[in-house]
Design a protein around this motif. Structure first.
Motif, PDB file in Angstrom:
ATOM      1  N   TYR A 190      43.245   3.982  31.437  1.00  0.00           N
ATOM      2  CA  TYR A 190      41.945   4.534  31.039  1.00  0.00           C
ATOM      3  C   TYR A 190      41.071   3.396  30.548  1.00  0.00           C
TER       4      TYR A 190
ATOM      5  N   VAL B 180      48.091   1.896  31.356  1.00  0.00           N
ATOM      6  CA  VAL B 180      49.170   2.766  30.894  1.00  0.00           C
ATOM      7  C   VAL B 180      50.390   2.637  31.803  1.00  0.00           C
TER       8      VAL B 180
ATOM      9  N   SER C 108      59.578   9.935  27.173  1.00  0.00           N
ATOM     10  CA  SER C 108      59.133  10.453  25.883  1.00  0.00           C
ATOM     11  C   SER C 108      57.616  10.629  25.870  1.00  0.00           C
ATOM     12  N   ASN C 109      57.128  11.201  24.786  1.00  0.00           N
ATOM     13  CA  ASN C 109      55.685  11.421  24.645  1.00  0.00           C
ATOM     14  C   ASN C 109      54.922  10.111  24.786  1.00  0.00           C
ATOM     15  N   GLY C 110      53.867  10.162  25.583  1.00  0.00           N
ATOM     16  CA  GLY C 110      53.034   8.975  25.731  1.00  0.00           C
ATOM     17  C   GLY C 110      53.598   7.952  26.688  1.00  0.00           C
ATOM     18  N   ALA C 111      54.689   8.283  27.381  1.00  0.00           N
ATOM     19  CA  ALA C 111      55.296   7.321  28.302  1.00  0.00           C
ATOM     20  C   ALA C 111      54.412   7.074  29.525  1.00  0.00           C
ATOM     21  N   GLY C 112      53.528   8.026  29.811  1.00  0.00           N
ATOM     22  CA  GLY C 112      52.637   7.866  30.952  1.00  0.00           C
ATOM     23  C   GLY C 112      52.927   8.834  32.089  1.00  0.00           C
ATOM     24  N   LYS C 113      53.686   9.905  31.818  1.00  0.00           N
ATOM     25  CA  LYS C 113      54.040  10.863  32.866  1.00  0.00           C
ATOM     26  C   LYS C 113      52.799  11.545  33.437  1.00  0.00           C
ATOM     27  N   SER C 114      51.943  12.023  32.533  1.00  0.00           N
ATOM     28  CA  SER C 114      50.735  12.706  33.020  1.00  0.00           C
ATOM     29  C   SER C 114      49.817  11.726  33.745  1.00  0.00           C
ATOM     30  N   THR C 115      49.759  10.512  33.215  1.00  0.00           N
ATOM     31  CA  THR C 115      48.930   9.498  33.862  1.00  0.00           C
ATOM     32  C   THR C 115      49.437   9.229  35.274  1.00  0.00           C
TER      33      THR C 115
ATOM     34  N   GLN D 281      48.774  19.373  33.233  1.00  0.00           N
ATOM     35  CA  GLN D 281      49.305  19.706  31.908  1.00  0.00           C
ATOM     36  C   GLN D 281      48.275  20.565  31.175  1.00  0.00           C
TER      37      GLN D 281
ATOM     38  N   GLU E  34      54.534  19.291  33.007  1.00  0.00           N
ATOM     39  CA  GLU E  34      55.059  20.086  31.889  1.00  0.00           C
ATOM     40  C   GLU E  34      55.223  21.551  32.285  1.00  0.00           C
TER      41      GLU E  34
HETATM   42  N1  ATP Z   1      42.095  10.380  28.630  1.00  0.00           N
HETATM   43  C1  ATP Z   1      42.728   9.338  28.038  1.00  0.00           C
HETATM   44  N2  ATP Z   1      42.019   8.295  27.564  1.00  0.00           N
HETATM   45  C2  ATP Z   1      42.644   7.248  26.973  1.00  0.00           C
HETATM   46  N3  ATP Z   1      43.964   7.155  26.817  1.00  0.00           N
HETATM   47  C3  ATP Z   1      44.721   8.159  27.258  1.00  0.00           C
HETATM   48  C4  ATP Z   1      44.148   9.297  27.901  1.00  0.00           C
HETATM   49  N4  ATP Z   1      45.144  10.143  28.243  1.00  0.00           N
HETATM   50  C5  ATP Z   1      46.289   9.550  27.840  1.00  0.00           C
HETATM   51  N5  ATP Z   1      46.044   8.365  27.258  1.00  0.00           N
HETATM   52  C6  ATP Z   1      47.051   7.443  26.738  1.00  0.00           C
HETATM   53  O1  ATP Z   1      47.870   7.032  27.789  1.00  0.00           O
HETATM   54  C7  ATP Z   1      49.225   6.992  27.369  1.00  0.00           C
HETATM   55  C8  ATP Z   1      50.068   7.845  28.280  1.00  0.00           C
HETATM   56  O2  ATP Z   1      49.631   9.188  28.176  1.00  0.00           O
HETATM   57  P1  ATP Z   1      50.184  10.350  29.095  1.00  0.00           P
HETATM   58  O3  ATP Z   1      49.411  11.563  28.777  1.00  0.00           O
HETATM   59  O4  ATP Z   1      50.216   9.883  30.494  1.00  0.00           O
HETATM   60  O5  ATP Z   1      51.657  10.478  28.546  1.00  0.00           O
HETATM   61  P2  ATP Z   1      52.728  11.603  28.810  1.00  0.00           P
HETATM   62  O6  ATP Z   1      53.972  10.892  29.157  1.00  0.00           O
HETATM   63  O7  ATP Z   1      52.207  12.607  29.744  1.00  0.00           O
HETATM   64  O8  ATP Z   1      52.872  12.223  27.375  1.00  0.00           O
HETATM   65  P3  ATP Z   1      53.040  13.742  26.888  1.00  0.00           P
HETATM   66  O9  ATP Z   1      54.516  13.998  26.866  1.00  0.00           O
HETATM   67  O10 ATP Z   1      52.448  13.719  25.528  1.00  0.00           O
HETATM   68  O11 ATP Z   1      52.312  14.618  27.830  1.00  0.00           O
HETATM   69  C9  ATP Z   1      49.245   7.432  25.921  1.00  0.00           C
HETATM   70  O12 ATP Z   1      49.314   6.282  25.103  1.00  0.00           O
HETATM   71  C10 ATP Z   1      47.941   8.142  25.732  1.00  0.00           C
HETATM   72  O13 ATP Z   1      47.475   7.948  24.429  1.00  0.00           O
END
Ligand code: ATP
Ligand code: MG
Lengths: 296, 237
Positions: free
Chosen positions: B15, B20, B39-46, B87, B163
């Protein structure tokens, strides 16, 4: 004038005002842009009808499709080139940019067409249906009927067509909309274009009953704003109810308070509604979705 | 090796200035059930967003059927048969369940839309009585059904689900898992992000572990389930 005549006048005015507010409400509800240039689109619609009439003798009612098409194109171009940068931006930014547009368009109109007051004098102007002491002018009746038809068509478009559904979906959730393959930018261009086209139609209708000047727009923008606040944001029924209500307020306000105060009445109503019922009378159809999408 | 349906090569994404994902590579073959855990914030959604056109990757490539889609918008992915269920469901709350589902077919012609709607309702019977109610009024589990149903209406060949079970009641989770498993058995390729690592790995034919934006482990689901590193980090045993 009898009360019945005033009720008729209020309905005639209210239906037209609903159309005045419709495009404004749509753009606000879907894109979260308070378009202060909305009135200039109405002005341009009125001039379209005026020139079609004075150059080629085209009846203003027949100019409606032309006005809508021209304004749709202008609206879509403005959306892509200017408005796109302020979609879901802070309110102040949208107000500043659209206010700038309003000044720009008004001044271009002044340069092109001067500040002369113009009017469209159709052969049926001043004539109407007489029922005893009551009278219903043809042009106002025609304006009301067409305003209601266009409003109904917009409702059908939004509720019953794939594209209309996609526009509403975009307002509710942009991520969800993109996930199903909706092109958000195209929806916004379409929405702003439709908003401008509706203003163009309103302008063409207004040309049959009111004076036309480059500065005529702003008073309609204020009315559109008040109607949206009154009826609730972003829904067709809200604009219709708000518009009709507003017709009554304006007509009876002038009767009770006096002519020449109609702008003051508009502001008074606006302030009162904002104090007492900030969510509008019918609630806010789109704004829940707008906030959710905007806050995510 | 069979031709990959979805192939991701050295993908970098993030972003703004924040990166990420770091050089993520993975392949999805037709018929795979892929789990992505981390884990949370690992970047799965990204990751899911970057391989579905929702987010523009900064480097690397995304190939769908061998076509380079790296810079394509989400609508192009949908048209080519890759649909992303984001998600948080991201339904259209003020619209009816039926309208939500029909919007899933936005990129298609009218042909077969009604039949597909019927099939979605067979897959998710709890949606039938809610069809004309607002999507915003559904329970969490029903919302997820509606979101997956909306995705299915696009006639995907690959369905990405971010998710699947997060925040849902156990009964709803079971129903959803069962439905997804049936979809997979019927030939749909599935990529799922799931916080319940045990459940995810039990089902997955292929699994990737994402840590701090990098793939640190990969293998078949059952393989990873017995991997001591996974057991220590995600299963708490
Ligand atoms: N829209 C955004 N703008 C800036 N940073 C973001 C944005 N979305 C996510 N991030 C950051 O990117 C990193 C990865 O986020 P992501 O949502 O991909 O993680 P995740 O593995 O899906 O976590 P979760 O289990 O919480 O869904 C995190 O550090 C988050 O803070
Ligand atoms: Mg996530």
């Amino acid at each position: 004038m009898t009360t019945v005549q005033q009720i008729i006048n209020a309905l005639l005015l209210g239906g037209l005002l609903a159309l005045v507010a419709l495009g404004f409400s749509l753009v606000w509800g879907i894109m979260n842009v308070i378009n202060l240039a909305h009135g200039t689109f109405i002005m341009l619609g009125a001039y379209t009808a005026y020139w079609m009439f004075s150059l080629w003798g085209v009846d203003p009612f027949l100019s409606i499709p032309v006005a809508m098409l021209l304004l749709f194109v202008l609206g879509a171009i403005l959306q892509v080139s200017v408005i796109n940068f302020i979609v879901r931006a802070p309110v102040l930014a949208t107000l500043l940019v659209t206010f700038g547009l309003e000044i720009l368009i008004t001044n271009i109109a002044l340069k092109l067409w001067t500040a002369d007051v113009r009017s469209v004098q159709t052969h049926y102007a001043g004539r109407g249906i007489a029922l005893g002491s009551l009278s219903i002018p043809y042009n106002k009746l025609g304006a009301l009927v067409l305003a209601l038809i266009i409003t109904a068509l917009l409702w059908l478009f939004l509720e019953r067509t794939k594209l209309g559904r996609a526009i509403r979906a975009t307002a509710y959730d942009q991520v969800g909309a993109r996930a199903v393959g909706i092109n958000i930018g195209r929806m916004y261009a379409l929405t702003f274009g439709i908003g401008a086209a509706l203003a163009g139609a309103a302008g063409a209708l207004i040309s049959t009953t009111s004076a036309i000047t480059p500065m005529m727009g702003s008073s309609y923008t204020i009315r559109a704003f008040a109607i949206c606040v009154l009826g609730g944001l972003g829904s067709v029924t809200g604009a219709l109810v708000g518009g009709l209500l507003f017709g009554f307020i304006e007509v009876f306000g002038v009767v009770w308070i006096g002519p020449g105060y109609s702008d003051a009445i508009v502001f008074l109503v606006l302030v009162l509604v904002l104090i007492m019922r900030p969510q509008g009378i019918l609630g806010r159809a789109f704004s829940a979705g707008v906030q959710e999408a905007g806050g995510a | 090796m069979t031709e990959a349906l979805l192939e991701v090569r050295d993908l970098r994404s993030g972003y703004g200035d924040v990166t990420v994902l770091w050089d993520v590579s993975l392949g999805v073959r037709p018929g795979d059930f892929v789990a992505i855990v981390g884990s949370n914030g690992a970047g799965k959604s990204t990751l899911l967003a970057s391989v579905s056109g929702m987010l523009r990757p900064s480097q690397g490539h995304v190939l769908l059927d061998g076509h380079d889609m790296t810079h394509s918008p989400a609508e192009a992915y949908v048209r080519r048969g890759l649909v992303h269920v984001p998600q948080g469901r991201r339904l259209f709350p003020g619209m009816t369940v039926e309208e939500n589902l029909l919007l899933g077919a936005y990129r298609r012609g009218r042909d077969g839309v009604r039949q597909d709607l019927e099939r979605v309702l067979e897959t998710f019977p709890p949606l039938v009585p809610r069809l004309h109610g607002l999507a915003g009024r559904l329970s969490g589990g029903e919302q997820q059904m509606c979101a997956i149903g909306r995705g299915l209406m696009g006639r995907p060949r690959v369905l990405l689900i971010d998710e699947l079970s997060l925040g849902l009641a156990p009964v709803a989770v079971d129903a959803l898992l069962e439905a997804v498993r049936r979809l997979h058995a019927d030939g749909l390729t599935i990529v799922v992000v799931e916080q319940d690592v045990q459940v995810a790995l039990e089902h997955a034919t292929v699994a990737y572990v994402l840590e701090a934006g990098r793939v640190t482990l990969q293998g078949s689901g059952p393989e990873l389930l017995t991997d001591p590193r996974i057991r220590a980090a995600y299963l708490g045993v």
